[in-house]
Write a protein that holds these residues in place. Sequence first.
Motif, mmCIF file in Angstrom:
data_model
loop_
_atom_site.group_PDB
_atom_site.id
_atom_site.type_symbol
_atom_site.label_atom_id
_atom_site.label_comp_id
_atom_site.label_asym_id
_atom_site.label_seq_id
_atom_site.Cartn_x
_atom_site.Cartn_y
_atom_site.Cartn_z
ATOM 1 N N MET A 1 -15.315 -1.921 4.972
ATOM 2 C CA MET A 1 -15.249 -1.073 4.039
ATOM 3 C C MET A 1 -14.409 -1.415 2.963
ATOM 4 N N ALA A 2 -14.057 -0.502 2.263
ATOM 5 C CA ALA A 2 -13.365 -0.868 1.077
ATOM 6 C C ALA A 2 -11.905 -1.013 1.237
ATOM 7 N N LYS A 3 -11.547 -1.418 2.346
ATOM 8 C CA LYS A 3 -10.121 -1.523 2.497
ATOM 9 C C LYS A 3 -9.556 -2.550 1.670
ATOM 10 N N LYS A 4 -10.230 -3.632 1.541
ATOM 11 C CA LYS A 4 -9.641 -4.717 0.814
ATOM 12 C C LYS A 4 -9.662 -4.483 -0.637
ATOM 13 N N ALA A 5 -10.316 -3.476 -1.016
ATOM 14 C CA ALA A 5 -10.410 -3.280 -2.438
ATOM 15 C C ALA A 5 -9.110 -3.045 -3.064
ATOM 16 N N LEU A 6 -8.292 -2.324 -2.449
ATOM 17 C CA LEU A 6 -7.118 -2.067 -3.173
ATOM 18 C C LEU A 6 -5.937 -2.834 -2.784
ATOM 19 N N LYS A 7 -5.895 -3.383 -1.727
ATOM 20 C CA LYS A 7 -4.701 -4.030 -1.378
ATOM 21 C C LYS A 7 -4.297 -5.011 -2.300
ATOM 22 N N SER A 8 -5.005 -5.276 -3.231
ATOM 23 C CA SER A 8 -4.621 -6.277 -4.126
ATOM 24 C C SER A 8 -3.289 -6.113 -4.573
ATOM 25 N N LYS A 9 -2.937 -4.993 -5.008
ATOM 26 C CA LYS A 9 -1.616 -4.855 -5.412
ATOM 27 C C LYS A 9 -1.203 -3.512 -5.399
ATOM 28 N N ILE A 10 -0.298 -3.294 -4.560
ATOM 29 C CA ILE A 10 0.209 -2.011 -4.527
ATOM 30 C C ILE A 10 1.325 -1.922 -5.446
ATOM 31 N N SER A 11 1.822 -2.981 -5.746
ATOM 32 C CA SER A 11 2.943 -3.002 -6.569
ATOM 33 C C SER A 11 2.699 -2.438 -7.824
ATOM 34 N N ARG A 12 3.472 -1.713 -8.273
ATOM 35 C CA ARG A 12 3.297 -1.025 -9.449
ATOM 36 C C ARG A 12 3.457 -1.764 -10.641
ATOM 37 N N SER A 13 3.448 -2.727 -10.750
ATOM 38 C CA SER A 13 3.574 -3.414 -11.811
ATOM 39 C C SER A 13 3.972 -2.928 -12.878
ATOM 40 N N SER A 14 3.823 -2.491 -13.707
ATOM 41 C CA SER A 14 4.373 -2.133 -14.762
ATOM 42 C C SER A 14 4.255 -1.057 -15.219
ATOM 43 N N SER A 15 4.972 -0.432 -15.616
ATOM 44 C CA SER A 15 4.936 0.439 -16.314
ATOM 45 C C SER A 15 4.319 1.476 -16.194
ATOM 46 N N THR A 16 4.380 2.330 -16.728
ATOM 47 C CA THR A 16 3.921 3.520 -16.920
ATOM 48 C C THR A 16 2.684 3.887 -16.395
ATOM 49 N N SER A 17 1.595 3.429 -16.917
ATOM 50 C CA SER A 17 0.411 3.884 -16.426
ATOM 51 C C SER A 17 -0.067 3.211 -15.244
ATOM 52 N N ALA A 18 0.427 2.204 -15.003
ATOM 53 C CA ALA A 18 -0.066 1.467 -13.864
ATOM 54 C C ALA A 18 -0.100 2.296 -12.649
ATOM 55 N N ALA A 19 0.764 3.165 -12.567
ATOM 56 C CA ALA A 19 0.784 3.944 -11.353
ATOM 57 C C ALA A 19 -0.339 4.915 -11.284
ATOM 58 N N SER A 20 -1.099 4.967 -12.260
ATOM 59 C CA SER A 20 -2.140 5.965 -12.232
ATOM 60 C C SER A 20 -3.052 5.776 -11.075
ATOM 61 N N GLU A 123 -5.088 1.262 5.040
ATOM 62 C CA GLU A 123 -5.086 2.724 4.957
ATOM 63 C C GLU A 123 -3.868 3.307 5.651
ATOM 64 N N GLU A 124 -3.523 2.683 6.698
ATOM 65 C CA GLU A 124 -2.371 3.208 7.427
ATOM 66 C C GLU A 124 -1.085 2.874 6.698
ATOM 67 N N LYS A 125 -1.102 1.755 6.127
ATOM 68 C CA LYS A 125 0.108 1.338 5.441
ATOM 69 C C LYS A 125 0.208 1.950 4.055
ATOM 70 N N VAL A 126 -0.909 2.252 3.532
ATOM 71 C CA VAL A 126 -0.897 2.751 2.156
ATOM 72 C C VAL A 126 0.032 3.939 1.992
ATOM 73 N N LYS A 127 0.105 4.730 2.955
ATOM 74 C CA LYS A 127 0.967 5.889 2.796
ATOM 75 C C LYS A 127 2.416 5.480 2.726
ATOM 76 N N TYR A 128 2.712 4.471 3.391
ATOM 77 C CA TYR A 128 4.098 4.003 3.316
ATOM 78 C C TYR A 128 4.317 3.309 1.976
ATOM 79 N N TYR A 129 3.313 2.595 1.598
ATOM 80 C CA TYR A 129 3.422 1.914 0.307
ATOM 81 C C TYR A 129 3.587 2.947 -0.793
ATOM 82 N N ASP A 130 2.879 3.984 -0.605
ATOM 83 C CA ASP A 130 2.918 5.032 -1.616
ATOM 84 C C ASP A 130 4.345 5.544 -1.777
ATOM 85 N N ILE A 131 4.922 5.792 -0.687
ATOM 86 C CA ILE A 131 6.292 6.300 -0.744
ATOM 87 C C ILE A 131 7.213 5.256 -1.362
ATOM 88 N N ALA A 132 7.035 4.076 -0.893
ATOM 89 C CA ALA A 132 7.895 3.008 -1.392
ATOM 90 C C ALA A 132 7.692 2.839 -2.900
#
Length: 166
Positions: A1-20, A123-132
């Motif tokens: 599934m689409a799990k790999k779709a987002l793992k690309s980067k959780i890192s917020r990279s920059s700025s402002t909107s990136a977190a959208s 998916e399981e980690k994403v929630k932690y990533y989210d917090i981080a």
Amino acid sequence: MAKKALKSKISRSSSTSAASAKNSPSNQKMVLRAKSSEKMKSSGQQSVFRDREMRPKSKSKPKSKPKKKNTKIDARMPKKPPTAFFYFLEDFRKEFQEQNPGIKSMRDIGKACGEKWKTMTYEEKVKYYDIATEKRAEFDRAMVEYIKRKESGEDQESEDDSEFDE
DNA sequence: GTGATGATTGTTATT
DNA sequence: AATAACAATCATCAC
């Protein structure tokens, strides 16, 4: 599934909107922190004969991790927020201790966590990533202020230090 | 009794 | 690009 779709980067990279990516416009402050103020007290266990290696506190040569604040960083310097893994550790620790009341320290748990962490899916980690990620944003903000304050007057030591003697 | 260490991974900062 | 260092925690060791 689409799990790999987002793992690309959780890192917020920059700025402002990136977190959208996961940030809702209406959500500015989402604090979900399972905070626990539990204190566990263990009784005294005194035994010990684990040959770990002599650990002369004399750290003449820090191999790789000077655990002590060797950096003369200012006390007001925002420390790095825990990473997703650390948050996971918090939860895992409790469970692990319940399942393994025999285990004592995080050293053992850490290993178990690391192993499990790798098995966890995004998916399981994403929630932690989210917090981080959110924590990082806050840290980022604090850093700016810290710099500002520092440039403004680093001499300004906190005088309100609660150093009252009781 | 205090200070330091070890172990885990993730993120940041620096080069 | 890659490396270094640090982030929390807690039992245990050294002095």
